[in-house]
Design a protein around this motif. Structure first.
Motif, PDB file in Angstrom:
ATOM      1  N   TYR A   1       0.975  -1.163  -0.085  1.00  0.00           N
ATOM      2  CA  TYR A   1       0.180  -0.082   0.022  1.00  0.00           C
ATOM      3  C   TYR A   1       0.947   1.136  -0.046  1.00  0.00           C
ATOM      4  O   TYR A   1       1.554   1.569   0.903  1.00  0.00           O
TER       5      TYR A   1
ATOM      6  N   ASN B   1      -4.290  -3.594  -8.035  1.00  0.00           N
ATOM      7  CA  ASN B   1      -5.469  -3.568  -7.570  1.00  0.00           C
ATOM      8  C   ASN B   1      -6.092  -2.110  -8.075  1.00  0.00           C
ATOM      9  O   ASN B   1      -7.144  -1.780  -8.536  1.00  0.00           O
TER      10      ASN B   1
ATOM     11  N   ASN C   1      -7.452   0.494  -2.794  1.00  0.00           N
ATOM     12  CA  ASN C   1      -7.246  -0.189  -1.736  1.00  0.00           C
ATOM     13  C   ASN C   1      -8.696  -0.883  -1.195  1.00  0.00           C
ATOM     14  O   ASN C   1      -9.463  -0.355  -0.802  1.00  0.00           O
ATOM     15  N   LEU C   2      -8.167  -2.273  -1.552  1.00  0.00           N
ATOM     16  CA  LEU C   2      -9.358  -3.058  -1.379  1.00  0.00           C
ATOM     17  C   LEU C   2      -9.533  -3.981  -0.143  1.00  0.00           C
ATOM     18  O   LEU C   2     -10.283  -4.904   0.298  1.00  0.00           O
TER      19      LEU C   2
ATOM     20  N   ALA D   1      -6.622  -8.509  -0.338  1.00  0.00           N
ATOM     21  CA  ALA D   1      -5.488  -8.631  -1.104  1.00  0.00           C
ATOM     22  C   ALA D   1      -4.778 -10.095  -0.667  1.00  0.00           C
ATOM     23  O   ALA D   1      -4.053 -10.732  -1.682  1.00  0.00           O
TER      24      ALA D   1
ATOM     25  N   ASN E   1      -2.474  -2.733  -3.012  1.00  0.00           N
ATOM     26  CA  ASN E   1      -3.630  -1.992  -2.895  1.00  0.00           C
ATOM     27  C   ASN E   1      -3.418  -0.560  -3.108  1.00  0.00           C
ATOM     28  O   ASN E   1      -4.219   0.327  -2.870  1.00  0.00           O
TER      29      ASN E   1
END
Length: 305
Positions: free
Chosen positions: A22, A67, A70-71, A76, A46
């Motif tokens: 991230y 992705n 940010n899932l 993830a 993410n």
């Protein structure tokens, strides 16, 4: 693609790694590249921007899954594990982007998992983690009424525990397919704990490896309260922490022992976040919003306007 066993090792489980990104900095990218030199490495990104692996700075040895948003940590991890299962791997070691695994850890976890699987059904095995900012090695944990039972990580015999943090955990992928994926609705916080509870409910062991260590920073800069250091987080992370705690307390399969300790912690956490962290009102407002959303069942990513 690397096979399961590292060169010179005695285990036969085909083991790969899953690293969740991230907004990674250059040090995170370098760590993933070093890991990919040792074992097959899947990076699930993410970060909100969509870039290619080469644009990020990842080597061609890394399997890169961006992705573009940010899932959440649960989704993830599920994506990374699914990639390893599709590629025929037997075990997955999970890492946060700031985790720096030693060669001893990468060698030891699959070996210990394979040895344990000869004796019992095992879902995952993981090391003790040390946060140098907190100044100590964290104990392993068993649930108890009103208070967690803390087990020092000593000796070489794997220790039966109730949960492990995801980073550094080596998951038996045969067990994963029986237990199911991590809960996407939780998004972040207690994701690893909920999966361990489900795994134990299905008769799998969760094991701590006391001789192995992983350097891991838990949360932001620690805050000192009455002489004791506590991990701190952003107001948004405190939202998820309180919301997911309430959500899990409502679930029937979650042990009453854990629920009792969380309920005891609630007022103390609210006091610490509301009095000792800046901005005080921001932390308190997000924590209370999280409690409310947990009660009404509003899950997934928090929509912020």
């Amino acid at each position: 693609m690397h096979g399961g066993a590292l060169s010179g090792d005695l285990y036969t489980l085909r083991t790969g790694a899953v690293v969740v990104f991230y907004n990674p900095d250059s040090a995170c990218i370098a760590r993933a590249n070093r890991l990919a030199e040792v074992m097959h490495c899947v990076v699930v990104d993410n970060s909100p921007s969509v870039r290619t692996a080469s644009e990020v700075g990842l080597s061609a040895a890394v399997s890169y899954l961006p992705n573009g948003a940010n899932l959440g940590i649960a989704t993830a991890i599920n994506q990374g594990v699914a990639s390893l299962i599709d590629a025929g791997f037997d075990a997955a070691i999970l890492f946060d982007q700031d985790s720096e695994p030693s060669r001893q850890l990468l060698d030891g976890l699959p070996r210990l998992l394979e040895e344990a699987l000869r004796r019992e059904r095992v879902a995952l095995i993981g090391p003790a983690y040390e946060d140098l900012r907190l100044g100590d090695v964290a104990p392993f944990v068993r649930f108890g009424y009103l208070k967690l039972r803390r087990i020092p990580p000593v000796g070489v015999t794997p220790i039966d525990v109730d949960f492990l943090i995801s980073s550094g955990s080596c998951i038996n992928l045969a067990a994963w397919q029986e237990v199911g994926p991590m809960d996407d609705a939780l998004f972040i916080d207690f994701v690893d704990l909920e999966w361990c509870i489900r795994a134990r409910a299905k008769g799998f062991a969760v094991l701590g490896a006391p001789e192995l260590r992983l350097a891991h920073e838990l949360g932001g800069e620690p805050v000192r309260v009455l002489g004791r250091l506590y991990p701190s987080h952003s107001p948004l992370r405190h939202y998820y922490l309180f919301r997911n705690a309430v959500a899990l307390i409502k679930r029937s399969y979650v042990p009453c022992t854990w629920k009792s300790t969380e309920l005891i912690k609630f007022p103390f956490r609210l006091a610490i976040y509301g009095l000792f962290l800046q901005p005080r009102l921001g932390h308190l407002r997000m924590a209370l919003t999280g409690i409310w959303h947990g009660l009404i069942g509003r899950m997934g990513a928090l929509e912020q306007h």
